[in-house]
Design a protein around this motif. Structure first.
Motif, PDB file in Angstrom:
ATOM      1  N   LYS A  29     -58.736 -12.176  14.386  1.00 30.85           N
ATOM      2  CA  LYS A  29     -57.914 -11.278  13.822  1.00 30.85           C
ATOM      3  C   LYS A  29     -56.422 -11.539  13.830  1.00 30.85           C
ATOM      4  CE  LYS A  29     -57.595  -6.318  13.737  1.00 30.85           C
ATOM      5  NZ  LYS A  29     -58.356  -5.236  14.225  1.00 30.85           N
ATOM      6  N   ASP A  30     -55.776 -11.802  15.173  1.00 32.12           N
ATOM      7  CA  ASP A  30     -54.595 -11.871  15.373  1.00 32.12           C
ATOM      8  C   ASP A  30     -54.053 -12.275  16.791  1.00 32.12           C
ATOM      9  OD1 ASP A  30     -51.852 -11.256  14.768  1.00 32.12           O
ATOM     10  OD2 ASP A  30     -51.802  -8.994  14.917  1.00 32.12           O
ATOM     11  N   ILE A  31     -52.758 -12.684  16.764  1.00 33.56           N
ATOM     12  CA  ILE A  31     -52.180 -12.974  18.098  1.00 33.56           C
ATOM     13  C   ILE A  31     -51.252 -11.915  18.441  1.00 33.56           C
ATOM     14  CG2 ILE A  31     -50.739 -14.857  19.307  1.00 33.56           C
ATOM     15  CD1 ILE A  31     -51.893 -16.722  17.279  1.00 33.56           C
ATOM     16  N   VAL A  32     -51.315 -11.412  19.657  1.00 32.40           N
ATOM     17  CA  VAL A  32     -50.514 -10.478  20.296  1.00 32.40           C
ATOM     18  C   VAL A  32     -50.184 -10.708  21.670  1.00 32.40           C
ATOM     19  CG1 VAL A  32     -51.750  -8.700  19.039  1.00 32.40           C
ATOM     20  CG2 VAL A  32     -52.496  -9.222  21.342  1.00 32.40           C
ATOM     21  N   ARG A  33     -48.844 -10.363  22.121  1.00 34.32           N
ATOM     22  CA  ARG A  33     -48.037 -10.597  23.216  1.00 34.32           C
ATOM     23  C   ARG A  33     -48.004  -9.495  24.009  1.00 34.32           C
ATOM     24  NH1 ARG A  33     -44.505 -14.358  25.146  1.00 34.32           N
ATOM     25  NH2 ARG A  33     -44.223 -15.733  23.305  1.00 34.32           N
TER      26      ARG A  33
END
Length: 85
Positions: free
Chosen positions: A38-42
């Motif tokens: 879905k996504d890359i988060v930090r």
């Protein structure tokens, strides 16, 4: 400093998220997970892949992924498997 992955490895994660690919991963502790990228988060200097599973979204630290496999994409060339260092 937090452990990082290579730019090349990061590109593979970005590709599967962009395509919302179905993926299968093997983690460094030998667990296997699958779902939709879905996504890359930090968080706190670490990057995580958001993986959509039937039970809900989970976040997997990118540095914990040993293998990444993109599956069932309509374009055959979009299916791949990589071993990450």
């Amino acid at each position: 400093m937090a452990k990082q992955i290579s730019c090349e490895a990061h590109d593979y994660f970005e590709i599967v998220c962009m395509r919302r690919s179905k993926i299968r991963m093997t983690l460094t502790d030998q667990r296997e997970l699958s779902g939709e990228a879905k996504d890359i988060v930090r968080h706190e200097g670490q990057e995580f892949l958001v993986l959509v599973q039937d039970s809900g979204d989970v976040e997997i630290k990118l540095t914990d992924v040993r293998t990444l496999k993109a599956l069932n994409n309509p374009v055959a060339q979009h299916n791949f498997e990589v071993v990450l260092r």
